[in-house]
Design a protein around this motif. Structure first.
Motif, PDB file in Angstrom:
ATOM      1  N   LEU A 197       0.854  -1.182   0.000  1.00 36.06           N
ATOM      2  CA  LEU A 197       0.000   0.000   0.000  1.00 36.06           C
ATOM      3  C   LEU A 197       0.889   1.230   0.000  1.00 36.06           C
ATOM      4  O   LEU A 197       1.718   1.415   0.892  1.00 36.06           O
ATOM      5  N   ASP A 198       0.724   2.069  -1.021  1.00 38.08           N
ATOM      6  CA  ASP A 198       1.458   3.332  -1.110  1.00 38.08           C
ATOM      7  C   ASP A 198       0.488   4.475  -0.905  1.00 38.08           C
ATOM      8  O   ASP A 198      -0.516   4.573  -1.607  1.00 38.08           O
ATOM      9  N   LEU A 199       0.765   5.329   0.071  1.00 32.44           N
ATOM     10  CA  LEU A 199       0.001   6.544   0.304  1.00 32.44           C
ATOM     11  C   LEU A 199       0.875   7.690  -0.204  1.00 32.44           C
ATOM     12  O   LEU A 199       1.922   7.979   0.371  1.00 32.44           O
ATOM     13  N   VAL A 200       0.464   8.316  -1.287  1.00 34.78           N
ATOM     14  CA  VAL A 200       1.290   9.308  -1.980  1.00 34.78           C
ATOM     15  C   VAL A 200       0.692  10.689  -1.772  1.00 34.78           C
ATOM     16  O   VAL A 200      -0.469  10.931  -2.095  1.00 34.78           O
ATOM     17  N   HIS A 201       1.492  11.589  -1.214  1.00 36.78           N
ATOM     18  CA  HIS A 201       1.065  12.971  -1.032  1.00 36.78           C
ATOM     19  C   HIS A 201       1.084  13.659  -2.392  1.00 36.78           C
ATOM     20  O   HIS A 201       1.996  13.442  -3.189  1.00 36.78           O
ATOM     21  N   PRO A 202       0.089  14.506  -2.703  1.00 37.39           N
ATOM     22  CA  PRO A 202       0.023  15.126  -4.032  1.00 37.39           C
ATOM     23  C   PRO A 202       1.226  15.995  -4.400  1.00 37.39           C
ATOM     24  O   PRO A 202       1.581  16.088  -5.568  1.00 37.39           O
ATOM     25  N   THR A 203       1.875  16.621  -3.420  1.00 38.54           N
ATOM     26  CA  THR A 203       2.958  17.550  -3.763  1.00 38.54           C
ATOM     27  C   THR A 203       4.265  17.310  -3.020  1.00 38.54           C
ATOM     28  O   THR A 203       5.310  17.718  -3.510  1.00 38.54           O
ATOM     29  N   LEU A 204       4.244  16.683  -1.856  1.00 37.04           N
ATOM     30  CA  LEU A 204       5.452  16.553  -1.039  1.00 37.04           C
ATOM     31  C   LEU A 204       5.891  15.089  -0.952  1.00 37.04           C
ATOM     32  O   LEU A 204       5.272  14.280  -0.262  1.00 37.04           O
TER      33      LEU A 204
ATOM     34  N   ARG B  99      -5.021  15.318   1.880  1.00 39.63           N
ATOM     35  CA  ARG B  99      -5.427  14.412   0.814  1.00 39.63           C
ATOM     36  C   ARG B  99      -4.261  13.525   0.402  1.00 39.63           C
ATOM     37  O   ARG B  99      -3.118  13.973   0.335  1.00 39.63           O
ATOM     38  N   LEU B 100      -4.553  12.256   0.122  1.00 42.15           N
ATOM     39  CA  LEU B 100      -3.543  11.300  -0.299  1.00 42.15           C
ATOM     40  C   LEU B 100      -4.052  10.485  -1.478  1.00 42.15           C
ATOM     41  O   LEU B 100      -5.237  10.165  -1.555  1.00 42.15           O
ATOM     42  N   TYR B 101      -3.148  10.129  -2.383  1.00 44.92           N
ATOM     43  CA  TYR B 101      -3.463   9.189  -3.448  1.00 44.92           C
ATOM     44  C   TYR B 101      -3.001   7.813  -2.992  1.00 44.92           C
ATOM     45  O   TYR B 101      -1.903   7.668  -2.455  1.00 44.92           O
TER      46      TYR B 101
END
Length: 161
Positions: free
Chosen positions: A95-102, A128-130
């Motif tokens: 599971l990858d939780l990717v921050h939109p900008t950082l 928010r996270l992708y």
């Protein structure tokens, strides 16, 4: 010396006439220095980007073919993640939780098979996270977006273009 007794470099009209050309030369050199520095955000390896996009499309297509869908829940207090996966049952999920900008706020967790669900622990950042859920080998992926203040989300393959 001039006829009025002043040295040439003390004449007002000399500097009045020479100041604009001197300023123009200085500005031109400054422009050349600024233009010579390559911008940091320019990407020059377009073929690698195209290959990555194609690989992601293939992973999404594989998830659609397998009929995969997942419901993810995060316990905000403890950071425990629970995933109910429909359509397959590998031993571990990534599971990858990717921050939109950082990028320094990105989180990766491994979820272990426990009964009829997958469980793991994360330290969630606010905002928010992708999300991307994949098997260990990365042969398929499910994606979704977890908004600020939300703790549940449905993950599914990205729609075909």
């Amino acid at each position: 010396m001039n006829s009025n007794g002043k040295p040439w470099y003390r004449e007002f009209w000399l500097w009045f006439v020479l100041t604009p050309p001197i300023a123009t030369v200085i500005a031109a050199f400054a422009t050349l220095i600024i233009a010579g520095a390559p911008p940091a955000m320019v990407v020059d390896d377009y073929s690698q980007i195209a290959l990555a996009v194609e690989r992601d499309r293939a992973r999404d297509q594989r998830a659609r073919t397998l009929g995969l869908v997942a419901d993810l829940a995060i316990d905000e207090a403890t950071g425990l993640v629970s995933v109910q996966l429909t359509g397959a049952a590998p031993e571990r999920l990534r599971l990858d939780l990717v921050h939109p900008t950082l990028a320094d706020r990105d989180v990766r967790a491994w979820l272990e098979h426990a009964g009829n669900s997958y469980r793991g622990a994360i330290q969630r950042n606010s905002g928010r996270l992708y999300l991307q859920l994949a098997d260990e080998s990365g042969s398929w992926r499910l994606t979704g977006e977890l908004g600020a203040g939300r703790s549940t989300v449905r993950l599914q393959p990205r729609a075909a273009p």
